[in-house]
Design an enzyme around this catalytic site. Structure first.
Site, mmCIF file in Angstrom:
data_model
loop_
_atom_site.group_PDB
_atom_site.id
_atom_site.type_symbol
_atom_site.label_atom_id
_atom_site.label_comp_id
_atom_site.label_asym_id
_atom_site.label_seq_id
_atom_site.Cartn_x
_atom_site.Cartn_y
_atom_site.Cartn_z
ATOM 1 N N LYS A 114 0.811 -1.213 0.000
ATOM 2 C CA LYS A 114 0.000 0.000 0.000
ATOM 3 C C LYS A 114 0.843 1.261 0.000
ATOM 4 O O LYS A 114 0.389 2.304 -0.447
ATOM 5 C CB LYS A 114 -0.947 0.009 1.213
ATOM 6 C CG LYS A 114 -2.075 -0.990 1.101
ATOM 7 C CD LYS A 114 -3.114 -0.771 2.200
ATOM 8 C CE LYS A 114 -4.267 -1.738 2.066
ATOM 9 N NZ LYS A 114 -5.205 -1.654 3.187
ATOM 10 N N LYS A 196 -5.864 -11.912 -8.012
ATOM 11 C CA LYS A 196 -7.163 -12.068 -7.374
ATOM 12 C C LYS A 196 -8.096 -10.930 -7.813
ATOM 13 O O LYS A 196 -7.636 -9.862 -8.223
ATOM 14 C CB LYS A 196 -7.022 -12.094 -5.852
ATOM 15 C CG LYS A 196 -6.565 -10.811 -5.202
ATOM 16 C CD LYS A 196 -6.722 -10.906 -3.676
ATOM 17 C CE LYS A 196 -6.866 -9.505 -3.072
ATOM 18 N NZ LYS A 196 -7.303 -9.509 -1.699
ATOM 19 N N LYS A 199 -10.690 -4.707 -5.576
ATOM 20 C CA LYS A 199 -11.188 -3.374 -5.897
ATOM 21 C C LYS A 199 -10.047 -2.439 -6.259
ATOM 22 O O LYS A 199 -10.276 -1.360 -6.767
ATOM 23 C CB LYS A 199 -12.020 -2.804 -4.765
ATOM 24 C CG LYS A 199 -11.336 -2.734 -3.427
ATOM 25 C CD LYS A 199 -12.283 -2.133 -2.412
ATOM 26 C CE LYS A 199 -11.997 -2.578 -1.000
ATOM 27 N NZ LYS A 199 -12.471 -3.898 -0.708
HETATM 28 P P1 ADP Z 1 -9.699 -5.952 -1.875
HETATM 29 O O1 ADP Z 1 -8.591 -6.943 -2.042
HETATM 30 O O2 ADP Z 1 -10.637 -5.943 -3.036
HETATM 31 O O3 ADP Z 1 -9.171 -4.586 -1.497
HETATM 32 P P2 ADP Z 1 -10.277 -6.229 0.935
HETATM 33 O O4 ADP Z 1 -8.812 -6.204 1.194
HETATM 34 O O5 ADP Z 1 -11.101 -5.080 1.423
HETATM 35 O O6 ADP Z 1 -10.547 -6.465 -0.631
HETATM 36 O O7 ADP Z 1 -10.842 -7.585 1.524
HETATM 37 C C1 ADP Z 1 -11.956 -7.725 2.369
HETATM 38 C C2 ADP Z 1 -12.140 -9.206 2.619
HETATM 39 O O8 ADP Z 1 -12.427 -9.897 1.383
HETATM 40 C C3 ADP Z 1 -10.891 -9.897 3.205
HETATM 41 O O9 ADP Z 1 -11.298 -10.852 4.197
HETATM 42 C C4 ADP Z 1 -10.283 -10.595 2.011
HETATM 43 O O10 ADP Z 1 -9.568 -11.744 2.413
HETATM 44 C C5 ADP Z 1 -11.506 -10.961 1.151
HETATM 45 N N1 ADP Z 1 -11.183 -10.976 -0.299
HETATM 46 C C6 ADP Z 1 -10.782 -9.916 -1.047
HETATM 47 N N2 ADP Z 1 -10.576 -10.260 -2.339
HETATM 48 C C7 ADP Z 1 -10.852 -11.591 -2.436
HETATM 49 C C8 ADP Z 1 -10.823 -12.546 -3.519
HETATM 50 N N3 ADP Z 1 -10.507 -12.189 -4.762
HETATM 51 N N4 ADP Z 1 -11.176 -13.832 -3.242
HETATM 52 C C9 ADP Z 1 -11.534 -14.181 -1.983
HETATM 53 N N5 ADP Z 1 -11.582 -13.340 -0.925
HETATM 54 C C10 ADP Z 1 -11.235 -12.060 -1.125
HETATM 55 NA NA NA Z 2 -6.757 -6.558 0.062
#
Ligand code: ADP
Ligand code: NA
Length: 329
Positions: A114, A196, A199
């Site tokens: 980040k 993965k 967002k």
């Molecule tokens: P992002 O990676 O989109 O920023 P976050 O970090 O806010 O998402 O993740 C919020 C929750 O969603 C966490 O518990 C994370 O492990 C889960 N998560 C995020 N992306 C995925 C994905 N592609 N597959 C499965 N779980 C995910």
């Molecule tokens: Na994340």
């Protein structure tokens, strides 16, 4: 000797995609439906580690609340609350900051990721994992359902619980992670199956959002990359993009990948994408409608968060009182 308590949180960023839905929210709902109560924190203190517009942040808090409820979080059984409504998160964070070291935080991978693109790195971003530890320990949580990407942060919470207990006497249980290893933990980008779904990707066609309109979902799925083989087969290693579509289909319907491939016999991957679109649209439409209905009632959502905060405050106060006695008297 500690009662079972499950804690989880989500940042109010405004976008909830299928990765979040299957990897996080869906698992809380599963736990809750199996009889557990889950503490769900809308982590706005975490959000402000990067610049936020206050008005947008408030809208996103309500939108996230509506999304969790529409996805099945039961705010009567579980405790759904806004993190900043319970000031003890920040207070316990300070105590924990004083028993951790800068060196311990420097190596955590999410900070590196980040901060890489930032010229001036906020201190809050650096101590973010300590706040996460405070979130968990403040409720003496015993179980934390998170994705694989969070494992090292939970390790820090475990270490801090141990350090505090050693220094001030037994206070915190050591929290366990609840990391499942199914396909729900690995929803991939529709545009690049080596990444993965997230967002933070700039290509918005790489993710399916819960709030996307049917035609948007259809378009994104039509544009999802596949490969040069036209049949539909489930080979996660060799054909990750097609396997990702099958996983999404499977998670929504409960059908196994084998059943799905059998049903898709005779279809090419282009035609199969339309089948997946039908399923995704059918499953997400009622959730989207519920979210939109709920966001029209901000006062109702505020009331739910206030009630959640009252219940969270009661639990937090017990722990915080004990911490203050141990550290200061
Ligand atoms: P992002 O990676 O989109 O920023 P976050 O970090 O806010 O998402 O993740 C919020 C929750 O969603 C966490 O518990 C994370 O492990 C889960 N998560 C995020 N992306 C995925 C994905 N592609 N597959 C499965 N779980 C995910
Ligand atoms: Na994340």
């Amino acid at each position: 000797k500690y009662p079972k308590r499950i804690f989880s949180g989500i940042q109010p960023t405004g976008i909830v995609h299928l990765g979040n839905y299957f990897g996080a929210i869906g698992r809380w709902v599963e736990l809750q439906d199996s009889g557990e109560a889950v503490m769900c924190s809308i982590a706005d203190l975490h959000s402000i580690t990067l610049p936020q517009n206050p008005q947008t942040l408030r809208e996103n808090i309500l939108l996230t609340t509506a999304t969790l409820i529409a996805c099945g979080v039961d705010f009567k059984r579980s405790i759904l609350f806004r993190q900043s409504d319970v000031s003890m998160h920040a207070e316990l964070c300070w105590i924990l900051c004083c028993i951790t070291t800068m060196a311990r935080l420097a190596h955590l991978p999410q900070f590196k990721e980040k901060s890489e693109s930032l010229k001036n790195v906020p201190l809050g971003l650096y101590i973010y994992p300590v706040l996460q530890a405070a979130d968990i320990l403040l409720y003496k949580a015993t179980h934390v359902p998170v994705g694989q990407d969070q494992a090292q942060h939970i390790q820090l919470a475990q270490d801090l619980a141990q350090i505090f207990n050693r220094q001030f006497g037994q206070t915190f249980p050591i929290p366990h992670t609840l990391i499942s290893d199914g396909p729900s933990q690995r929803i991939k980008s529709l545009r690049d199956p080596t990444k993965k779904m997230s967002k933070s990707h700039t290509d918005s066609k790489s993710r399916l959002n819960i709030l996307d309109e049917p035609d948007v979902l259809l378009n994104k799925l039509k544009k999802a990359i596949t490969d040069f083989t036209s049949e539909v087969t489930y080979e996660p290693e060799k054909r990750p993009a097609v396997a990702n579509l099958i996983n999404i289909h499977s998670l929504f319907t409960g059908k196994t990948p084998e059943e799905i491939c059998k049903e898709a016999e005779g279809l090419n991957t282009g035609q199969y994408k339309l089948v997946v679109a039908d399923v995704v649209i059918e499953k997400l439409s009622p959730i989207r409608e519920d979210i939109l209905k709920l966001t029209k009632e901000p006062a109702y959502l505020d009331k739910i968060l206030k009630e959640g905060a009252e219940r969270a405050t009661e639990l937090a106060t017990n722990c915080w009182t004990e911490v203050v006695e141990k550290v200061f008297s």
